[in-house]
Scaffold this motif. Sequence first.
Motif, PDB file in Angstrom:
ATOM      1  N   LEU A  23      48.909   6.937  42.689  1.00  0.00           N
ATOM      2  CA  LEU A  23      49.087   5.900  43.716  1.00  0.00           C
ATOM      3  C   LEU A  23      48.024   4.815  43.574  1.00  0.00           C
ATOM      4  CD1 LEU A  23      49.694   8.281  46.759  1.00  0.00           C
ATOM      5  CD2 LEU A  23      51.425   7.059  45.427  1.00  0.00           C
ATOM      6  N   SER A  24      48.344   3.635  44.071  1.00  0.00           N
ATOM      7  CA  SER A  24      47.421   2.502  43.984  1.00  0.00           C
ATOM      8  C   SER A  24      46.242   2.661  44.954  1.00  0.00           C
ATOM      9  CB  SER A  24      48.158   1.198  44.314  1.00  0.00           C
ATOM     10  OG  SER A  24      47.239   0.133  44.439  1.00  0.00           O
ATOM     11  N   CYS A  25      45.076   2.196  44.515  1.00  0.00           N
ATOM     12  CA  CYS A  25      43.884   2.174  45.376  1.00  0.00           C
ATOM     13  C   CYS A  25      43.327   0.749  45.470  1.00  0.00           C
ATOM     14  CB  CYS A  25      42.809   3.103  44.825  1.00  0.00           C
ATOM     15  SG  CYS A  25      43.305   4.831  44.746  1.00  0.00           S
ATOM     16  N   GLU A  26      44.168  -0.230  45.206  1.00  0.00           N
ATOM     17  CA  GLU A  26      43.717  -1.620  45.093  1.00  0.00           C
ATOM     18  C   GLU A  26      42.951  -2.109  46.331  1.00  0.00           C
ATOM     19  OE1 GLU A  26      44.201  -3.709  42.360  1.00  0.00           O
ATOM     20  OE2 GLU A  26      44.975  -1.949  41.327  1.00  0.00           O
ATOM     21  N   ASP A  27      43.364  -1.654  47.501  1.00  0.00           N
ATOM     22  CA  ASP A  27      42.761  -2.167  48.739  1.00  0.00           C
ATOM     23  C   ASP A  27      41.575  -1.320  49.209  1.00  0.00           C
ATOM     24  OD1 ASP A  27      44.520  -0.062  49.093  1.00  0.00           O
ATOM     25  OD2 ASP A  27      45.078  -0.639  51.138  1.00  0.00           O
ATOM     26  N   LEU A  28      41.180  -0.311  48.432  1.00  0.00           N
ATOM     27  CA  LEU A  28      40.174   0.639  48.894  1.00  0.00           C
ATOM     28  C   LEU A  28      38.809   0.454  48.239  1.00  0.00           C
ATOM     29  CD1 LEU A  28      42.352   3.897  48.974  1.00  0.00           C
ATOM     30  CD2 LEU A  28      42.025   2.195  50.775  1.00  0.00           C
ATOM     31  N   LEU A  29      38.760  -0.249  47.107  1.00  0.00           N
ATOM     32  CA  LEU A  29      37.490  -0.421  46.416  1.00  0.00           C
ATOM     33  C   LEU A  29      37.504  -1.709  45.601  1.00  0.00           C
ATOM     34  CD1 LEU A  29      37.304   2.478  43.748  1.00  0.00           C
ATOM     35  CD2 LEU A  29      39.346   1.854  44.940  1.00  0.00           C
ATOM     36  N   PRO A  30      36.318  -2.215  45.233  1.00  0.00           N
ATOM     37  CA  PRO A  30      36.252  -3.529  44.574  1.00  0.00           C
ATOM     38  C   PRO A  30      37.022  -3.560  43.257  1.00  0.00           C
ATOM     39  CG  PRO A  30      34.071  -2.867  45.346  1.00  0.00           C
ATOM     40  CD  PRO A  30      34.965  -1.672  45.511  1.00  0.00           C
ATOM     41  N   PRO A  31      37.602  -4.718  42.923  1.00  0.00           N
ATOM     42  CA  PRO A  31      38.390  -4.837  41.695  1.00  0.00           C
ATOM     43  C   PRO A  31      37.626  -4.422  40.437  1.00  0.00           C
ATOM     44  CG  PRO A  31      38.728  -6.767  43.077  1.00  0.00           C
ATOM     45  CD  PRO A  31      37.662  -5.959  43.738  1.00  0.00           C
ATOM     46  N   ALA A  32      36.332  -4.769  40.346  1.00  0.00           N
ATOM     47  CA  ALA A  32      35.548  -4.419  39.158  1.00  0.00           C
ATOM     48  C   ALA A  32      35.419  -2.899  39.019  1.00  0.00           C
ATOM     49  CB  ALA A  32      34.162  -5.052  39.225  1.00  0.00           C
ATOM     50  N   VAL A  33      35.366  -2.202  40.159  1.00  0.00           N
ATOM     51  CA  VAL A  33      35.267  -0.739  40.122  1.00  0.00           C
ATOM     52  C   VAL A  33      36.617  -0.135  39.694  1.00  0.00           C
ATOM     53  CG1 VAL A  33      34.776   1.354  41.459  1.00  0.00           C
ATOM     54  CG2 VAL A  33      33.438  -0.728  41.851  1.00  0.00           C
ATOM     55  N   ILE A  34      37.712  -0.696  40.198  1.00  0.00           N
ATOM     56  CA  ILE A  34      39.041  -0.226  39.791  1.00  0.00           C
ATOM     57  C   ILE A  34      39.229  -0.413  38.288  1.00  0.00           C
ATOM     58  CG2 ILE A  34      41.527  -0.663  39.980  1.00  0.00           C
ATOM     59  CD1 ILE A  34      41.084  -1.303  42.920  1.00  0.00           C
ATOM     60  N   ASP A  35      38.818  -1.586  37.774  1.00  0.00           N
ATOM     61  CA  ASP A  35      38.956  -1.847  36.335  1.00  0.00           C
ATOM     62  C   ASP A  35      38.164  -0.822  35.526  1.00  0.00           C
ATOM     63  OD1 ASP A  35      40.537  -4.028  36.885  1.00  0.00           O
ATOM     64  OD2 ASP A  35      38.967  -5.519  36.560  1.00  0.00           O
ATOM     65  N   TYR A  36      36.959  -0.506  36.001  1.00  0.00           N
ATOM     66  CA  TYR A  36      36.122   0.471  35.293  1.00  0.00           C
ATOM     67  C   TYR A  36      36.772   1.859  35.321  1.00  0.00           C
ATOM     68  CZ  TYR A  36      32.051   3.310  34.042  1.00  0.00           C
ATOM     69  OH  TYR A  36      31.209   4.200  33.431  1.00  0.00           O
ATOM     70  N   ILE A  37      37.268   2.255  36.487  1.00  0.00           N
ATOM     71  CA  ILE A  37      37.929   3.567  36.634  1.00  0.00           C
ATOM     72  C   ILE A  37      39.118   3.658  35.676  1.00  0.00           C
ATOM     73  CG2 ILE A  37      39.378   4.917  38.211  1.00  0.00           C
ATOM     74  CD1 ILE A  37      37.453   4.035  40.485  1.00  0.00           C
ATOM     75  N   ASN A  38      39.913   2.575  35.619  1.00  0.00           N
ATOM     76  CA  ASN A  38      41.067   2.569  34.716  1.00  0.00           C
ATOM     77  C   ASN A  38      40.622   2.646  33.262  1.00  0.00           C
ATOM     78  OD1 ASN A  38      42.953   2.432  36.792  1.00  0.00           O
ATOM     79  ND2 ASN A  38      42.965   0.201  36.827  1.00  0.00           N
ATOM     80  N   HIS A  39      39.598   1.881  32.933  1.00  0.00           N
ATOM     81  CA  HIS A  39      39.117   1.830  31.548  1.00  0.00           C
ATOM     82  C   HIS A  39      38.577   3.184  31.102  1.00  0.00           C
ATOM     83  CE1 HIS A  39      36.271   0.735  28.235  1.00  0.00           C
ATOM     84  NE2 HIS A  39      37.305  -0.002  27.879  1.00  0.00           N
ATOM     85  N   GLN A  40      37.885   3.878  32.031  1.00  0.00           N
ATOM     86  CA  GLN A  40      37.283   5.178  31.726  1.00  0.00           C
ATOM     87  C   GLN A  40      38.276   6.330  31.872  1.00  0.00           C
ATOM     88  OE1 GLN A  40      33.723   5.896  31.016  1.00  0.00           O
ATOM     89  NE2 GLN A  40      33.847   3.730  30.440  1.00  0.00           N
ATOM     90  N   GLY A  41      39.437   6.048  32.448  1.00  0.00           N
ATOM     91  CA  GLY A  41      40.423   7.113  32.663  1.00  0.00           C
ATOM     92  C   GLY A  41      39.977   8.134  33.700  1.00  0.00           C
ATOM     93  N   LEU A  42      39.256   7.680  34.728  1.00  0.00           N
ATOM     94  CA  LEU A  42      38.730   8.591  35.750  1.00  0.00           C
ATOM     95  C   LEU A  42      39.803   8.962  36.776  1.00  0.00           C
ATOM     96  CD1 LEU A  42      35.230   6.977  36.411  1.00  0.00           C
ATOM     97  CD2 LEU A  42      35.645   9.289  35.561  1.00  0.00           C
ATOM     98  N   TYR A  43      39.613  10.162  37.352  1.00  0.00           N
ATOM     99  CA  TYR A  43      40.431  10.641  38.486  1.00  0.00           C
ATOM    100  C   TYR A  43      41.916  10.668  38.154  1.00  0.00           C
ATOM    101  CZ  TYR A  43      36.044   8.867  40.453  1.00  0.00           C
ATOM    102  OH  TYR A  43      34.727   8.587  40.676  1.00  0.00           O
ATOM    103  N   THR A  44      42.252  11.082  36.941  1.00  0.00           N
ATOM    104  CA  THR A  44      43.669  11.104  36.555  1.00  0.00           C
ATOM    105  C   THR A  44      44.210  12.507  36.337  1.00  0.00           C
ATOM    106  OG1 THR A  44      42.996  10.797  34.254  1.00  0.00           O
ATOM    107  CG2 THR A  44      43.636   8.830  35.486  1.00  0.00           C
ATOM    108  N   LYS A  45      43.302  13.519  36.388  1.00  0.00           N
ATOM    109  CA  LYS A  45      43.794  14.865  36.077  1.00  0.00           C
ATOM    110  C   LYS A  45      44.508  15.468  37.281  1.00  0.00           C
ATOM    111  CE  LYS A  45      39.126  16.664  36.840  1.00  0.00           C
ATOM    112  NZ  LYS A  45      37.976  17.330  36.286  1.00  0.00           N
TER     113      LYS A  45
END
Length: 214
Positions: free
Chosen positions: A192-214
């Motif tokens: 699910l999307s978390c766009e409205d819950l944390l800063p865009p730069a943090v979302i980009d980092y999470i996506n880039h690192q593949g965090l919280y996907t398991k």
Amino acid sequence: MASLHALFGGTFDPIHYGHLKTVQALAQEVSLHQVTLLPNNVPPHRPQPEASAAQRVAMVRLAIADRPLFNLDTRELERQTPSYTVETLEQLRAERGTHQPLAFIIGQDSLLSLHKWHRWQQLMDLCHLLVCQRPGYARAMPTPALQEWLEQHQTADASALHQQPAGLIWLADTPLVPVSATDIRRRRHQGLSCEDLLPPAVIDYINHQGLYTK
């Protein structure tokens, strides 16, 4: 006397708007000019963060890059032993001197369980406590003795926080921001999307690192 300096500890797995917006509102309420974020070193017997210490620090740096209120202190992550708040505050107090007003920011949930913290009664000798509301938590302490302790230290005068180095409790009227890191991780696990819950730069980092996907 130096202006009040506040500290805010957390796992920050990940840092989100519930942290940032609440503390920004608190800063306006009690005239804070600087808040130091202290990422926690999680003890071995506690559930470990999904993100590594380096990833948690990177997310904090990204989140505060355009927020001059905040800075970062990584000392708790650099210890090899479990970090207790009282020991970190003792260290900071030794560095800042006995006259610097210091405050530690906690949530209402932490206030209610403060009596379970390591050497909790010494905290008031080291700092003020700034308590932010948390959704769903009682305002009264769990026992009459603890409620009396709270009332002995509580102040409704924000200027007093700047005029003495430690010993007061401020119950903040901060907004209830219904965002938690647990919920963010759950949403990520479910795709699910978390766009409205944390800063865009943090979302980009999470996506880039593949965090919280398991």
